[in-house]
Design a protein around this motif. Sequence first.
Motif, mmCIF file in Angstrom:
data_model
loop_
_atom_site.group_PDB
_atom_site.id
_atom_site.type_symbol
_atom_site.label_atom_id
_atom_site.label_comp_id
_atom_site.label_asym_id
_atom_site.label_seq_id
_atom_site.Cartn_x
_atom_site.Cartn_y
_atom_site.Cartn_z
ATOM 1 N N SER A 46 0.983 -1.244 -0.015
ATOM 2 C CA SER A 46 -0.070 -0.141 -0.104
ATOM 3 C C SER A 46 0.802 1.432 0.160
ATOM 4 N N ALA A 47 0.346 2.186 -0.631
ATOM 5 C CA ALA A 47 1.150 3.484 -0.778
ATOM 6 C C ALA A 47 1.472 4.080 0.468
ATOM 7 N N ALA A 48 2.929 4.285 0.699
ATOM 8 C CA ALA A 48 3.559 5.019 1.924
ATOM 9 C C ALA A 48 3.437 4.280 3.150
ATOM 10 N N THR A 49 3.377 3.084 3.135
ATOM 11 C CA THR A 49 3.072 1.954 4.295
ATOM 12 C C THR A 49 4.029 0.941 4.347
ATOM 13 N N GLY A 106 5.546 -2.560 -10.851
ATOM 14 C CA GLY A 106 5.124 -0.980 -11.288
ATOM 15 C C GLY A 106 5.189 -0.911 -12.726
ATOM 16 N N VAL A 107 4.307 0.064 -13.295
ATOM 17 C CA VAL A 107 4.413 0.316 -14.747
ATOM 18 C C VAL A 107 4.460 1.771 -15.013
ATOM 19 N N THR A 108 4.127 2.533 -13.986
ATOM 20 C CA THR A 108 4.344 4.004 -14.083
ATOM 21 C C THR A 108 5.729 4.535 -14.164
ATOM 22 N N ALA A 109 6.128 5.023 -15.111
ATOM 23 C CA ALA A 109 7.653 5.411 -15.833
ATOM 24 C C ALA A 109 8.103 6.623 -14.780
ATOM 25 N N THR A 110 7.023 7.323 -14.114
ATOM 26 C CA THR A 110 7.290 8.482 -13.478
ATOM 27 C C THR A 110 7.359 8.550 -11.917
ATOM 28 N N ALA A 111 7.024 7.281 -11.448
ATOM 29 C CA ALA A 111 6.876 6.810 -10.095
ATOM 30 C C ALA A 111 8.264 6.903 -9.234
ATOM 31 N N VAL A 112 8.053 7.540 -8.081
ATOM 32 C CA VAL A 112 8.948 7.624 -7.027
ATOM 33 C C VAL A 112 9.618 6.242 -6.421
ATOM 34 N N PRO A 113 10.848 6.149 -6.326
ATOM 35 C CA PRO A 113 11.402 4.799 -5.774
ATOM 36 C C PRO A 113 10.781 4.463 -4.598
ATOM 37 N N ALA A 114 10.932 3.123 -4.358
ATOM 38 C CA ALA A 114 10.494 2.486 -3.110
ATOM 39 C C ALA A 114 11.895 2.590 -2.307
ATOM 40 N N VAL A 115 11.569 2.691 -0.804
ATOM 41 C CA VAL A 115 12.814 2.347 0.107
ATOM 42 C C VAL A 115 12.793 0.908 0.517
ATOM 43 N N VAL A 116 13.732 0.328 0.211
ATOM 44 C CA VAL A 116 14.235 -1.178 0.759
ATOM 45 C C VAL A 116 15.066 -1.044 1.836
ATOM 46 N N GLU A 117 14.532 -1.641 2.872
ATOM 47 C CA GLU A 117 15.427 -1.737 4.144
ATOM 48 C C GLU A 117 15.938 -3.211 4.398
ATOM 49 N N LEU A 118 17.226 -3.639 4.800
ATOM 50 C CA LEU A 118 17.676 -4.886 5.272
ATOM 51 C C LEU A 118 17.764 -4.573 6.843
ATOM 52 N N GLY A 119 17.211 -5.475 7.543
ATOM 53 C CA GLY A 119 17.503 -5.441 9.215
ATOM 54 C C GLY A 119 17.629 -6.639 9.785
ATOM 55 N N ILE A 120 17.913 -6.463 11.182
ATOM 56 C CA ILE A 120 18.025 -7.635 11.948
ATOM 57 C C ILE A 120 16.596 -7.899 12.769
ATOM 58 N N ALA A 174 6.667 1.779 -0.467
ATOM 59 C CA ALA A 174 6.634 2.063 -1.834
ATOM 60 C C ALA A 174 5.608 3.201 -1.797
ATOM 61 N N PRO A 175 6.201 3.934 -2.857
ATOM 62 C CA PRO A 175 5.171 5.416 -2.748
ATOM 63 C C PRO A 175 3.732 5.223 -3.315
ATOM 64 N N ALA A 176 3.516 3.812 -4.181
ATOM 65 C CA ALA A 176 2.255 3.725 -4.595
ATOM 66 C C ALA A 176 1.954 2.278 -4.408
ATOM 67 N N ALA A 177 0.766 1.973 -4.721
ATOM 68 C CA ALA A 177 0.406 0.438 -4.675
ATOM 69 C C ALA A 177 1.067 -0.572 -5.608
ATOM 70 N N VAL A 178 1.937 -1.200 -5.370
ATOM 71 C CA VAL A 178 2.809 -2.152 -6.434
ATOM 72 C C VAL A 178 2.753 -3.275 -5.702
#
Length: 160
Positions: A27-30, A56-70, A146-150
Amino acid sequence: MCSSDLERLYVARSGTSATNTTAVALSAATPKTVVGVLGAASDTLSMVRLEVSFDGVTATAVPAVVELGIITALGTTTAFTPVQSTGSPAASSATAGYNATVEPTYSRILWSRYVPVTMGLLLEWVPLGEEPLAAVSQGFGVRVTAPAAVNCLASITYAE
């Protein structure tokens, strides 16, 4: 300096992959943990490779933040059995899950990356000798915002 000072011994551990084969709807921003693996009380885990992809298929979409954690607890996830990918045959003592409905307990975030959601792919190999190590009863989680639903697929390859 003698040659023994330059040598480093590596123990061949069994390599296993915790891969969610069902896409996780974001979900967007969650923030959502898309895959996690938690070691047993008798094992440490070291991360070897991380893979994350988006549909995702929207070329102008903002990147997602991917985090690796313990992580120290897996949270509430859809459980699955990790699959051995290298080494001598041995069942994994770790538990794995994907699509967290209750987030795992993160003790720390090891790193964060921006990844495009437009058919984006993150493939992170860890150099030999620099593998992140999770202590006994700990593991790794991949959390995505993610910035949008993907939809997202992820895989953690680890040694135990």
